[in-house]
Each structure stands twice: as structure tokens, then as C-alpha cells.
Design a protein around this motif. Structure first.
Motif, PDB file in Angstrom:
ATOM      1  N   PHE A  52       0.831  -1.203   0.000  1.00 11.08           N
ATOM      2  CA  PHE A  52       0.000   0.000   0.000  1.00 11.08           C
ATOM      3  C   PHE A  52       0.870   1.259   0.000  1.00 11.08           C
ATOM      4  CE2 PHE A  52      -1.808   3.384   2.658  1.00 11.08           C
ATOM      5  CZ  PHE A  52      -2.848   3.784   1.835  1.00 11.08           C
ATOM      6  N   ILE A  53       1.879   1.297   0.861  1.00 12.63           N
ATOM      7  CA  ILE A  53       2.772   2.454   0.949  1.00 12.63           C
ATOM      8  C   ILE A  53       3.476   2.689  -0.385  1.00 12.63           C
ATOM      9  CG2 ILE A  53       4.906   3.328   2.015  1.00 12.63           C
ATOM     10  CD1 ILE A  53       2.440   3.575   3.798  1.00 12.63           C
ATOM     11  N   THR A  56       1.025   3.982  -3.011  1.00 17.27           N
ATOM     12  CA  THR A  56       0.651   5.367  -2.733  1.00 17.27           C
ATOM     13  C   THR A  56       1.782   6.318  -3.121  1.00 17.27           C
ATOM     14  OG1 THR A  56      -0.761   4.606  -0.939  1.00 17.27           O
ATOM     15  CG2 THR A  56      -0.197   6.937  -0.961  1.00 17.27           C
ATOM     16  N   LYS A  57       3.008   5.947  -2.832  1.00 20.86           N
ATOM     17  CA  LYS A  57       4.148   6.776  -3.228  1.00 20.86           C
ATOM     18  C   LYS A  57       4.189   6.943  -4.743  1.00 20.86           C
ATOM     19  CE  LYS A  57       7.347   5.708   0.528  1.00 20.86           C
ATOM     20  NZ  LYS A  57       8.615   5.012   0.863  1.00 20.86           N
ATOM     21  N   VAL A  59       1.649   6.767  -6.855  1.00 22.75           N
ATOM     22  CA  VAL A  59       0.546   7.631  -7.280  1.00 22.75           C
ATOM     23  C   VAL A  59       0.882   9.086  -6.993  1.00 22.75           C
ATOM     24  CG1 VAL A  59      -1.847   8.272  -6.814  1.00 22.75           C
ATOM     25  CG2 VAL A  59      -1.235   5.869  -7.114  1.00 22.75           C
ATOM     26  N   LEU A  60       1.426   9.366  -5.816  1.00 22.39           N
ATOM     27  CA  LEU A  60       1.751  10.743  -5.456  1.00 22.39           C
ATOM     28  C   LEU A  60       2.849  11.325  -6.336  1.00 22.39           C
ATOM     29  CD1 LEU A  60       1.629  10.603  -1.559  1.00 22.39           C
ATOM     30  CD2 LEU A  60      -0.046  11.624  -3.110  1.00 22.39           C
ATOM     31  N   GLU A  71      -2.085  17.132  -4.012  1.00 20.42           N
ATOM     32  CA  GLU A  71      -0.862  16.423  -3.661  1.00 20.42           C
ATOM     33  C   GLU A  71      -0.384  16.820  -2.267  1.00 20.42           C
ATOM     34  OE1 GLU A  71       3.593  15.485  -5.367  1.00 20.42           O
ATOM     35  OE2 GLU A  71       2.214  16.655  -6.566  1.00 20.42           O
ATOM     36  N   ALA A  74      -2.643  15.160   0.366  1.00 18.73           N
ATOM     37  CA  ALA A  74      -2.353  13.735   0.494  1.00 18.73           C
ATOM     38  C   ALA A  74      -1.019  13.509   1.182  1.00 18.73           C
ATOM     39  CB  ALA A  74      -2.357  13.069  -0.882  1.00 18.73           C
ATOM     40  N   SER A  75      -0.019  14.286   0.818  1.00 16.65           N
ATOM     41  CA  SER A  75       1.299  14.116   1.413  1.00 16.65           C
ATOM     42  C   SER A  75       1.300  14.447   2.891  1.00 16.65           C
ATOM     43  CB  SER A  75       2.323  15.001   0.698  1.00 16.65           C
ATOM     44  OG  SER A  75       2.466  14.605  -0.623  1.00 16.65           O
ATOM     45  N   LEU A  80       4.438   9.604   3.997  1.00 12.51           N
ATOM     46  CA  LEU A  80       4.806   8.212   3.865  1.00 12.51           C
ATOM     47  C   LEU A  80       6.177   7.868   4.385  1.00 12.51           C
ATOM     48  CD1 LEU A  80       3.207   7.675   0.378  1.00 12.51           C
ATOM     49  CD2 LEU A  80       2.283   7.103   2.602  1.00 12.51           C
ATOM     50  N   ASP A  84       6.203   4.728   6.877  1.00 14.37           N
ATOM     51  CA  ASP A  84       6.684   3.532   6.209  1.00 14.37           C
ATOM     52  C   ASP A  84       7.310   2.589   7.218  1.00 14.37           C
ATOM     53  OD1 ASP A  84       8.622   3.137   3.162  1.00 14.37           O
ATOM     54  OD2 ASP A  84       7.368   1.747   4.264  1.00 14.37           O
TER      55      ASP A  84
END
Length: 85
Positions: A52-53, A56-57, A59-60, A71, A74-75, A80, A84
Motif C-alpha cells: 500500500f505504501i 501510494t508513493k 501515485v503521489l 498532492e 495527500a502528502s 509516507l 513507512d
């Protein structure tokens, strides 16, 4: 015996605006909503949390996020590198 959850949020978030993660148990990672802790939590195996992490990284950092505000939100919500495992 499982460890008692050590809930934490990213240092980049407000204390009640996102999610909390407890990853001090080697057999599971727990995630819950800081605004609704009473609703329970998700319990994931560490490999699933890591996938998942990483997703997500990606996608970001991709071009799918066109809005700097989106962005940033989300960040800051799920910083993350701080969550993490």
C-alpha cells in the motif's frame, strides 16, 4: 503475545485530521481514523501495508495528480516516509 498498539500520526499532520498507524507489532499493522477511533481499525499484514505504501508513493509521484493542493493534502495527511515500515 501481540504488542499493545503504539498509535502515531505523521508529524506533518494535525492531531485529529487523518489516520493513525500502529506498526510496533511484527505480525500486523493497524490503521484507524483519528476522528473516529471508536469505529475500530483495519489490521493488515506487514507485506500488505508495504505494498500500500509503495503504491501510494507511486501515485503521489505520478502525473495523475494535477493539483498541487491535492498532492499537498495527500502528502501531509499520510507523510509516507514517516509511516513507512
Amino acid at each position: 503475545m501481540a504488542a499493545n498498539p503504539n498509535w502515531r500520526t505523521s508529524s506533518y499532520t494535525k492531531s485529529d485530521s487523518c489516520v493513525e498507524v500502529a506498526d510496533n507489532d511484527l505480525s500486523r499493522v493497524m490503521v484507524r481514523d483519528t476522528k473516529h477511533r471508536e469505529f475500530g481499525h483495519l489490521s493488515l499484514d506487514p507485506a500488505s501495508w508495504n505494498r500500500f505504501i509503495e503504491a501510494t508513493k507511486q501515485v503521489l509521484s505520478s502525473e495523475h495528480i494535477h493539483s498541487p493542493l491535492r498532492e499537498t493534502e495527500a502528502s501531509s495527511c499520510l507523510k509516507l516516509d514517516r509511516l513507512d515500515t
